[in-house]
Design a protein around this motif. Structure first.
Motif, PDB file in Angstrom:
ATOM      1  N   GLN A 165       6.718 -36.936  55.902  1.00 12.78           N
ATOM      2  CA  GLN A 165       5.340 -36.488  55.394  1.00 12.78           C
ATOM      3  C   GLN A 165       5.768 -35.287  54.399  1.00 12.78           C
ATOM      4  OE1 GLN A 165       2.835 -35.993  58.586  1.00 12.78           O
ATOM      5  NE2 GLN A 165       2.814 -38.281  59.344  1.00 12.78           N
TER       6      GLN A 165
ATOM      7  N   GLN B 111      -2.028 -35.534  58.557  1.00 17.51           N
ATOM      8  CA  GLN B 111      -2.379 -36.588  59.293  1.00 17.51           C
ATOM      9  C   GLN B 111      -3.505 -36.238  60.217  1.00 17.51           C
ATOM     10  OE1 GLN B 111       1.069 -37.939  61.600  1.00 17.51           O
ATOM     11  NE2 GLN B 111       1.517 -35.827  62.618  1.00 17.51           N
TER      12      GLN B 111
ATOM     13  N   SER C 215      -3.624 -37.461  63.114  1.00 20.90           N
ATOM     14  CA  SER C 215      -3.139 -37.109  64.418  1.00 20.90           C
ATOM     15  C   SER C 215      -3.182 -35.724  65.209  1.00 20.90           C
ATOM     16  CB  SER C 215      -1.511 -37.526  64.216  1.00 20.90           C
ATOM     17  OG  SER C 215      -1.488 -38.651  63.898  1.00 20.90           O
TER      18      SER C 215
ATOM     19  N   GLN D 206      -5.734 -35.423  67.793  1.00 21.16           N
ATOM     20  CA  GLN D 206      -5.259 -35.862  68.969  1.00 21.16           C
ATOM     21  C   GLN D 206      -5.013 -34.631  69.860  1.00 21.16           C
ATOM     22  OE1 GLN D 206      -2.230 -38.729  69.664  1.00 21.16           O
ATOM     23  NE2 GLN D 206      -2.577 -39.875  67.766  1.00 21.16           N
TER      24      GLN D 206
ATOM     25  N   ARG E  31      -1.086 -35.143  51.239  1.00 21.05           N
ATOM     26  CA  ARG E  31       0.581 -35.127  51.270  1.00 21.05           C
ATOM     27  C   ARG E  31       1.097 -35.110  49.813  1.00 21.05           C
ATOM     28  NH1 ARG E  31       1.850 -40.158  55.231  1.00 21.05           N
ATOM     29  NH2 ARG E  31       0.438 -39.437  56.801  1.00 21.05           N
TER      30      ARG E  31
ATOM     31  N   GLN F   6      -8.114 -40.676  56.548  1.00 19.35           N
ATOM     32  CA  GLN F   6      -7.448 -41.400  57.689  1.00 19.35           C
ATOM     33  C   GLN F   6      -8.601 -41.464  58.586  1.00 19.35           C
ATOM     34  OE1 GLN F   6      -3.654 -39.571  59.023  1.00 19.35           O
ATOM     35  NE2 GLN F   6      -2.691 -40.930  57.697  1.00 19.35           N
TER      36      GLN F   6
ATOM     37  N   GLU G 207      -8.249 -42.020  62.684  1.00 15.01           N
ATOM     38  CA  GLU G 207      -7.326 -41.894  63.928  1.00 15.01           C
ATOM     39  C   GLU G 207      -8.037 -42.314  65.094  1.00 15.01           C
ATOM     40  OE1 GLU G 207      -4.474 -40.117  63.273  1.00 15.01           O
ATOM     41  OE2 GLU G 207      -3.654 -40.284  65.320  1.00 15.01           O
TER      42      GLU G 207
ATOM     43  N   PHE H 233       7.183 -43.691  65.668  1.00 18.93           N
ATOM     44  CA  PHE H 233       6.467 -42.319  65.447  1.00 18.93           C
ATOM     45  C   PHE H 233       6.714 -41.300  66.443  1.00 18.93           C
ATOM     46  CE2 PHE H 233       3.501 -45.645  63.249  1.00 18.93           C
ATOM     47  CZ  PHE H 233       3.488 -44.956  62.187  1.00 18.93           C
TER      48      PHE H 233
ATOM     49  N   PHE I 296       5.378 -39.389  68.111  1.00 15.51           N
ATOM     50  CA  PHE I 296       4.311 -39.238  69.155  1.00 15.51           C
ATOM     51  C   PHE I 296       3.873 -40.094  69.812  1.00 15.51           C
ATOM     52  CE2 PHE I 296       1.676 -40.409  65.418  1.00 15.51           C
ATOM     53  CZ  PHE I 296       2.340 -39.734  64.356  1.00 15.51           C
ATOM     54  N   THR I 297       4.453 -41.745  69.531  1.00 14.10           N
ATOM     55  CA  THR I 297       4.204 -42.896  70.210  1.00 14.10           C
ATOM     56  C   THR I 297       5.377 -43.577  70.733  1.00 14.10           C
ATOM     57  OG1 THR I 297       3.778 -43.890  68.240  1.00 14.10           O
ATOM     58  CG2 THR I 297       1.856 -43.269  69.422  1.00 14.10           C
TER      59      THR I 297
ATOM     60  N   GLY J  82      -0.680 -47.479  61.588  1.00 14.55           N
ATOM     61  CA  GLY J  82       0.485 -47.022  62.564  1.00 14.55           C
ATOM     62  C   GLY J  82      -0.148 -46.985  64.026  1.00 14.55           C
ATOM     63  N   ALA J  83       0.394 -47.198  64.981  1.00 12.27           N
ATOM     64  CA  ALA J  83      -0.087 -47.421  66.186  1.00 12.27           C
ATOM     65  C   ALA J  83       0.887 -47.238  67.117  1.00 12.27           C
ATOM     66  CB  ALA J  83      -0.782 -48.607  66.273  1.00 12.27           C
ATOM     67  N   GLY J  84       0.687 -47.005  68.610  1.00 15.50           N
ATOM     68  CA  GLY J  84       1.585 -47.030  69.819  1.00 15.50           C
ATOM     69  C   GLY J  84       1.026 -46.489  70.898  1.00 15.50           C
TER      70      GLY J  84
ATOM     71  N   ALA K 171      -2.801 -44.805  70.634  1.00 18.80           N
ATOM     72  CA  ALA K 171      -3.168 -44.116  69.371  1.00 18.80           C
ATOM     73  C   ALA K 171      -3.030 -45.039  68.233  1.00 18.80           C
ATOM     74  CB  ALA K 171      -2.548 -42.771  69.429  1.00 18.80           C
ATOM     75  N   PHE K 172      -4.031 -45.148  67.256  1.00 20.10           N
ATOM     76  CA  PHE K 172      -3.517 -45.587  66.139  1.00 20.10           C
ATOM     77  C   PHE K 172      -4.128 -44.922  64.849  1.00 20.10           C
ATOM     78  CE2 PHE K 172      -7.628 -47.260  67.568  1.00 20.10           C
ATOM     79  CZ  PHE K 172      -8.627 -46.899  66.428  1.00 20.10           C
ATOM     80  N   GLY K 173      -3.687 -44.978  63.750  1.00 13.38           N
ATOM     81  CA  GLY K 173      -4.009 -44.260  62.402  1.00 13.38           C
ATOM     82  C   GLY K 173      -3.997 -45.241  61.395  1.00 13.38           C
TER      83      GLY K 173
HETATM   84  N1  PHE Z   1      -0.058 -40.373  61.698  1.00 17.23           N
HETATM   85  C1  PHE Z   1       0.497 -41.684  61.362  1.00 17.23           C
HETATM   86  C2  PHE Z   1       0.625 -41.615  60.031  1.00 17.23           C
HETATM   87  O1  PHE Z   1      -0.030 -40.775  59.361  1.00 17.23           O
HETATM   88  C3  PHE Z   1      -0.203 -42.974  61.903  1.00 17.23           C
HETATM   89  C4  PHE Z   1      -0.361 -43.066  63.423  1.00 17.23           C
HETATM   90  C5  PHE Z   1      -1.354 -42.766  64.116  1.00 17.23           C
HETATM   91  C6  PHE Z   1       0.862 -43.683  64.044  1.00 17.23           C
HETATM   92  C7  PHE Z   1      -1.386 -42.789  65.485  1.00 17.23           C
HETATM   93  C8  PHE Z   1       0.772 -43.706  65.371  1.00 17.23           C
HETATM   94  C9  PHE Z   1      -0.397 -43.475  66.084  1.00 17.23           C
HETATM   95  O2  PHE Z   1       1.461 -42.300  59.469  1.00 17.23           O
END
Ligand code: PHE
Length: 345
Positions: free
Chosen positions: A156, A170, A172, A175, A198, A211, A213, A251, A253-254, A285-287, A308-310
């Motif tokens: 990023q 993000q 995130s 979170q 970005r 985004q 989240e 990622f 964080f996941t 994106g997720a995990g 989490a997902f974004g």
């Molecule tokens: N923050 C990540 C992005 O911007 C997306 C993401 C969010 C991935 C949460 C995993 C969990 O690309």
């Protein structure tokens, strides 16, 4: 004197008859019946008459006065009526004429998407929370398992304001904020819509974008919850027939991490220019929340798990409404925006 009276009578009758407005009539009233009016002056001059003549002349003046008063009254009514009719005629409006349309603004496509997502997740028991756009390196990266110097920071391109502050890349970051702010460390179910930044700028990327989240932390949360949640999310937004595909990804964080594709809603998966002939479109994106992230933000990873997902709201809006260039979303061109008016009807 009798003659004089007769003359005044005839003259005044004639003038009253010809009066064209109430104001003119009032002037005539003053002229003949007022304190210095012609009839009044005649009465004053009666002292010069003989006692025999006085009652006769007096009676005559009085009867003429009465007659004139009646005449004035009738004429006044007539004129008022006429003036009212004229006024009504002049102020008449034709209610059947077409109106000038008042222009109202319409809801921006991004706000439509955000509201739809918020409604869906609130209905599933989530809270909607926000965080700061000017974020610290600590929350944007470090508390998400991205220490300084970590190579994944290059994923990023960030706008740093000082070495410690940056425009968040993000949502995130929120979170970590939500987990840290929860002092009792109770379960969490939140979505976080918001602006992110970005260093990029082309037809499919803007330096500022949006985004949303999602974060769930609780006991016994599994990948199945994540998959089910994203399925509901994408089908609600893009159509009931939408299929999802989870691809392994990375990622910090996941763990495990996924990139989630949806079946192309333009061609239904057959392959077209929108999905670059693949039948799939990458959207999220997720995990599962990384145990380090839980620990760093005060949750015991032996007790709690989470997902989490974004996803990029701009891309979602583009796909949902068939918008071909992301920059249209930020130009505020009414020709573009007014197309969404129809959706209110
Ligand atoms: N923050 C990540 C992005 O911007 C997306 C993401 C969010 C991935 C949460 C995993 C969990 O690309």
């Amino acid at each position: 004197m009798k003659e004089q009276i007769e003359q005044i009578k005839l003259a005044s009758i004639e003038e009253v008859k010809n009066a064209k407005e109430v104001k003119e009539l009032n002037d005539l009233k003053v002229k003949y019946l007022g304190k210095k009016g012609e009839l009044t002056l005649l009465l004053r001059g009666m002292g010069a008459l003989s006692p025999e003549e006085r009652p006769i002349i007096g009676g005559l003046v009085n009867s003429v006065r009465d007659e004139l008063n009646q005449l004035f009254e009738a004429k006044e009514k007539e004129l008022q009526k006429k003036e009212l009719a004229e006024k009504l005629e002049a102020e008449k409006i034709d209610v059947t004429l077409p109106s000038n349309k008042t222009k109202t603004g319409s809801k921006h496509p991004l706000n439509r998407v955000i509201e739809e997502i918020e409604d869906l997740f609130v209905s599933m028991g989530y809270d909607v929370v926000e965080g700061p756009e000017l974020e610290t390196d600590e929350y944007c990266f470090e508390r998400l398992n991205l220490p300084k110097g970590h190579p994944a920071r290059d994923m990023q391109d960030s706008f740093y304001i000082t070495p410690e502050y940056l425009l968040r890349t993000q949502t995130s970051a929120v979170q970590a904020r939500v987990m840290m702010a929860n002092e009792e460390k109770t379960p969490i179910r939140v979505i976080v819509p918001g602006k992110t930044y970005r260093r990029e700028d082309d037809a499919t990327h803007s330096h500022q974008f949006n985004q949303v989240e999602g974060l769930v932390v609780d006991k016994n949360i599994t990948l199945a919850h994540l998959k089910g949640t994203l399925e509901v999310f994408m089908r609600k937004l893009l159509g009931e027939n939408t299929e999802l595909r989870f691809r392994p990804s990375y990622f910090p964080f996941t763990e495990p991490s996924y990139e989630v594709d949806v079946s192309c809603f333009k061609c239904g998966g057959k392959g077209c220019n929108l999905c670059k002939q693949t039948g799939w479109i990458e959207l999220l994106g997720a995990g599962m929340v990384h145990p380090n992230v839980l620990k760093m933000n005060g949750y015991d990873p032996k007790v709690y798990t989470g997902f989490a997902f974004g996803t990029g709201l701009d891309r979602l809006a583009m796909f949902k409404y068939g918008i071909t260039d992301m920059r249209y979303l930020y130009r505020n061109d009414v020709r573009f925006l007014s197309q969404f008016d129809e959706m209110d009807r």
